[in-house]
Design a protein around this motif. Structure first.
Motif, PDB file in Angstrom:
ATOM      1  N   GLU A  58     -11.125  -3.677   4.426  1.00 21.87           N
ATOM      2  CA  GLU A  58      -9.850  -3.880   5.111  1.00 21.87           C
ATOM      3  C   GLU A  58      -9.948  -3.211   6.473  1.00 21.87           C
ATOM      4  OE1 GLU A  58      -6.956  -4.505   1.282  1.00 21.87           O
ATOM      5  OE2 GLU A  58      -6.720  -2.669   2.437  1.00 21.87           O
ATOM      6  N   TRP A  60      -7.945  -2.250  10.216  1.00 16.92           N
ATOM      7  CA  TRP A  60      -6.628  -1.975  10.811  1.00 16.92           C
ATOM      8  C   TRP A  60      -6.854  -1.441  12.211  1.00 16.92           C
ATOM      9  CZ3 TRP A  60      -1.836  -3.087  11.036  1.00 16.92           C
ATOM     10  CH2 TRP A  60      -0.851  -2.189  11.475  1.00 16.92           C
ATOM     11  N   PHE A  68       0.001  -1.288  17.817  1.00 19.17           N
ATOM     12  CA  PHE A  68      -0.165  -1.730  16.426  1.00 19.17           C
ATOM     13  C   PHE A  68       0.817  -2.857  16.112  1.00 19.17           C
ATOM     14  CE2 PHE A  68      -2.232   2.408  16.144  1.00 19.17           C
ATOM     15  CZ  PHE A  68      -3.370   2.068  15.422  1.00 19.17           C
ATOM     16  N   TRP A  79      -4.213  -6.372  10.968  1.00 19.36           N
ATOM     17  CA  TRP A  79      -4.760  -6.028   9.652  1.00 19.36           C
ATOM     18  C   TRP A  79      -5.574  -7.211   9.136  1.00 19.36           C
ATOM     19  CZ3 TRP A  79      -4.153  -8.180   4.705  1.00 19.36           C
ATOM     20  CH2 TRP A  79      -4.682  -7.413   3.657  1.00 19.36           C
ATOM     21  N   ARG A  81      -8.636  -8.504   5.911  1.00 15.06           N
ATOM     22  CA  ARG A  81      -9.378  -8.237   4.671  1.00 15.06           C
ATOM     23  C   ARG A  81     -10.508  -9.246   4.594  1.00 15.06           C
ATOM     24  NH1 ARG A  81      -5.856  -8.549  -0.545  1.00 15.06           N
ATOM     25  NH2 ARG A  81      -5.416  -6.349  -0.160  1.00 15.06           N
ATOM     26  N   HIS A 106     -11.472   1.880  18.598  1.00 20.81           N
ATOM     27  CA  HIS A 106     -12.136   1.818  17.286  1.00 20.81           C
ATOM     28  C   HIS A 106     -11.267   1.042  16.309  1.00 20.81           C
ATOM     29  CE1 HIS A 106      -9.510   5.392  16.878  1.00 20.81           C
ATOM     30  NE2 HIS A 106      -9.388   4.995  15.630  1.00 20.81           N
ATOM     31  N   LEU A 108     -10.198   1.017  12.254  1.00 21.56           N
ATOM     32  CA  LEU A 108     -10.229   1.751  10.993  1.00 21.56           C
ATOM     33  C   LEU A 108     -10.700   0.781   9.901  1.00 21.56           C
ATOM     34  CD1 LEU A 108      -9.350   4.618  10.088  1.00 21.56           C
ATOM     35  CD2 LEU A 108      -7.246   3.582   9.280  1.00 21.56           C
ATOM     36  N   VAL A 110     -11.704   0.317   5.742  1.00 17.12           N
ATOM     37  CA  VAL A 110     -11.628   0.856   4.386  1.00 17.12           C
ATOM     38  C   VAL A 110     -12.477  -0.034   3.492  1.00 17.12           C
ATOM     39  CG1 VAL A 110     -10.085   1.616   2.554  1.00 17.12           C
ATOM     40  CG2 VAL A 110      -9.260   1.559   4.905  1.00 17.12           C
ATOM     41  N   ARG A 123     -14.485   4.706  10.628  1.00 14.61           N
ATOM     42  CA  ARG A 123     -14.085   4.051  11.871  1.00 14.61           C
ATOM     43  C   ARG A 123     -15.295   3.320  12.439  1.00 14.61           C
ATOM     44  NH1 ARG A 123     -10.771   8.572  15.424  1.00 14.61           N
ATOM     45  NH2 ARG A 123      -8.976   8.833  14.030  1.00 14.61           N
TER      46      ARG A 123
ATOM     47  N   LEU B  36     -11.942  12.759   8.267  1.00 16.85           N
ATOM     48  CA  LEU B  36     -11.372  12.077   9.422  1.00 16.85           C
ATOM     49  C   LEU B  36     -10.042  12.749   9.754  1.00 16.85           C
ATOM     50  CD1 LEU B  36     -11.367   8.167   9.100  1.00 16.85           C
ATOM     51  CD2 LEU B  36     -12.347   9.520  10.936  1.00 16.85           C
ATOM     52  N   GLY B  41      -4.066   5.580  13.870  1.00 15.10           N
ATOM     53  CA  GLY B  41      -4.513   4.465  13.028  1.00 15.10           C
ATOM     54  C   GLY B  41      -4.407   4.800  11.561  1.00 15.10           C
ATOM     55  N   GLU B  42      -4.807   6.016  11.212  1.00 15.36           N
ATOM     56  CA  GLU B  42      -4.775   6.438   9.798  1.00 15.36           C
ATOM     57  C   GLU B  42      -3.334   6.569   9.295  1.00 15.36           C
ATOM     58  OE1 GLU B  42      -6.686   7.862  12.104  1.00 15.36           O
ATOM     59  OE2 GLU B  42      -8.721   7.464  11.397  1.00 15.36           O
ATOM     60  N   SER B  44      -0.681   4.913  10.344  1.00 19.90           N
ATOM     61  CA  SER B  44       0.115   3.682  10.365  1.00 19.90           C
ATOM     62  C   SER B  44      -0.586   2.696   9.450  1.00 19.90           C
ATOM     63  CB  SER B  44       0.223   3.134  11.791  1.00 19.90           C
ATOM     64  OG  SER B  44      -1.064   2.859  12.306  1.00 19.90           O
ATOM     65  N   PRO B  46      -0.383  -1.772   7.844  1.00 24.50           N
ATOM     66  CA  PRO B  46       0.283  -3.077   7.933  1.00 24.50           C
ATOM     67  C   PRO B  46       1.615  -3.080   7.175  1.00 24.50           C
ATOM     68  CG  PRO B  46      -1.464  -3.154   6.305  1.00 24.50           C
ATOM     69  CD  PRO B  46      -1.565  -1.809   6.978  1.00 24.50           C
ATOM     70  N   PHE B  48       4.413  -5.855   5.541  1.00 25.52           N
ATOM     71  CA  PHE B  48       4.468  -7.255   5.133  1.00 25.52           C
ATOM     72  C   PHE B  48       5.904  -7.634   4.807  1.00 25.52           C
ATOM     73  CE2 PHE B  48       0.289  -5.609   3.827  1.00 25.52           C
ATOM     74  CZ  PHE B  48      -0.528  -6.442   4.578  1.00 25.52           C
ATOM     75  N   MET B 165      -2.366   3.653   6.184  1.00 27.52           N
ATOM     76  CA  MET B 165      -3.676   3.377   5.597  1.00 27.52           C
ATOM     77  C   MET B 165      -4.132   4.521   4.692  1.00 27.52           C
ATOM     78  SD  MET B 165      -4.485   0.344   6.415  1.00 27.52           S
ATOM     79  CE  MET B 165      -6.225   0.154   6.060  1.00 27.52           C
ATOM     80  N   ARG B 168      -3.074   4.029   1.046  1.00 27.14           N
ATOM     81  CA  ARG B 168      -3.629   2.855   0.361  1.00 27.14           C
ATOM     82  C   ARG B 168      -4.205   3.268  -0.989  1.00 27.14           C
ATOM     83  NH1 ARG B 168      -4.160  -1.436  -1.219  1.00 27.14           N
ATOM     84  NH2 ARG B 168      -5.557  -3.135  -0.653  1.00 27.14           N
TER      85      ARG B 168
END
Lengths: 159, 231
Positions: A58, A60, A68, A79, A81, A106, A108, A110, A123, B36, B41-42, B44, B46, B48, B165, B168
């Motif tokens: 995934e 992001w 964002f 985002w 996948r 960068h 992110l 996962v 990253r 990290l 980024g970490e 925030s 997504p 839906f 994130m 998750r």
């Protein structure tokens, strides 16, 4: 006093139909998204060098202006996948992310796979970006910094 | 973006190398993990909306032409952070095998029948109180080749997003009283007994619908903010 968290468990080998995501490899379906269009591709291998065909990533990231995203029909901008194929390869279509303050651009990432009892998070930076030299996270990884760099392959592909 | 998240208590999550689960031996990282920072980024992630939901997304018994075989169940609970605050409007994805213990997946070659009326995947968004409900059938146990005579206890896979994130989570939910739990290296990869108990659903008479389905409650707890919440 905080509550104990729900523990992680492996995603197992049979996740594809449960986690399928149709625009998954397109992080920014809107053609007007700010930023240079790129393809990010690579291979997932295990500790013995064998490709991992039952993994997914995934991703992001902000758009090219460092912003964002918000929900878009059927997904969320920024985002994605992507599943590995039989050779462990994945491919994502996105834009080069904008810088975030003093952090170099960068994505992110996962990683989930059969055999991983919890996800791995990392990253991906971009080789050749001037801001990399001032990025504290890249600097903190020392000799392993090169493992975080995607290298350009032609004008639009990073590997 | 949320504020910095608390580290889970030691023993909450499995170690990546857990040789009793044979696949971890080659796939666990060979180098030490680096921490990290919790950057923008970490912290925030997504978001839906209902456009990601499909037909019968929360009722896995009504996605095909007929009804699946098996014991119909209702599964409901809340998604909370570890401060006890509900997490509204967060996406859950769910997948499972059928009542005979076979996944609708080309790589599953277990000699048990596929059910033409059961695919076994769903999605649901939590409501304002962090609550979700799905209807499905109880999955079967199935053998796997991890060690001689290895059987997975009945379980349902869940994927949760939270709001960042770093929240998750992908996990598996088990059923109370399952005799296979004590023998399962994946369930027992979680070091803390309290955390293992967190992954077992609770039978709930109040959720049970007469003449229709048994009910189970299962709550999720994701990482919460380290800062003391303002009142």
């Amino acid at each position: 006093m905080s509550e104990i968290n729900t523990p992680s468990q492996t995603v197992g080998p049979f996740f594809h139909y449960g986690l399928k995501w149709e625009p998954g490899e397109h992080l920014f379906p809107d053609a007007k998204t700010p930023g240079r269009r790129i393809v990010l591709t690579g291979t997932i291998t295990d500790g013995q060098g064998a490709p991992v065909p039952d993994a997914f990533l995934e991703l992001w990231q902000p758009d090219g202006s460092g912003r964002f995203g918000a929900p878009v029909p059927g997904s969320c901008a920024g985002w994605g996948r992507v599943f590995t194929d039989n050779d462990g390869r994945y491919t994502a279509n996105t834009v080069l992310p904008g810088a975030l303050g003093k952090q170099a651009p960068h994505i992110l990432v996962v990683l989930f796979a059969r055999g991983l009892l919890r996800q791995l998070i990392t990253r991906v930076y971009f080789d050749g970006e001037a801001a990399n030299a001032g990025d504290a996270v890249l600097a903190s990884t020392g000799a392993r910094a090169a493992t975080l760099l995607a290298r350009p392959e032609g004008a639009e592909r990073y590997v | 973006m949320t504020s910095a998240l608390r580290k889970p208590a030691p023993g909450t999550h499995p170690n990546l190398l857990h040789p009793a689960y044979a696949s971890t031996v080659a796939r666990a990282p060979t180098q030490s993990l680096l921490a990290l920072p919790q950057g923008p980024g970490e912290l925030s992630g997504p978001r839906f909306d209902a456009s990601v939901l499909y037909k019968s997304h929360d009722d896995l018994t009504r996605q095909c032409a007929g009804e699946p075989l098996g014991e119909r169940i209702i599964l409901s609970g809340r998604v909370l952070d570890d401060n006890g605050d509900p997490m509204p409007n967060t996406l859950l994805e769910v997948w499972q095998c059928n009542s005979a213990g076979r996944y609708h997946h080309h790589r599953d070659q277990h000699d048990a029948p596929l059910d033409p009326n059961f695919t076994g995947n769903g999605r649901v968004l939590t409501d304002a109180e962090g609550r979700y409900t799905i209807t499905t059938i109880k999955p079967g146990a199935y053998p796997w080749r991890n060690h001689p005579n290895a059987w997975r206890p009945a379980h349902i896979h869940f994927s949760l997003f939270g709001t960042s994130m770093l929240q998750r989570l992908i996990t598996q939910m088990y059923f109370p009283g399952d005799p296979l739990l004590g023998y399962d290296p994946i369930f027992n990869s979680v070091p803390s007994e309290k955390a293992r108990e967190r992954s077992i659903a609770r039978f709930d008479w109040n959720l049970t619908k007469p003449e229709w389905a048994l009910g189970y409650e299962f709550n999720f707890v994701l990482r919460g903010s380290e800062a003391t919440p303002a009142n």
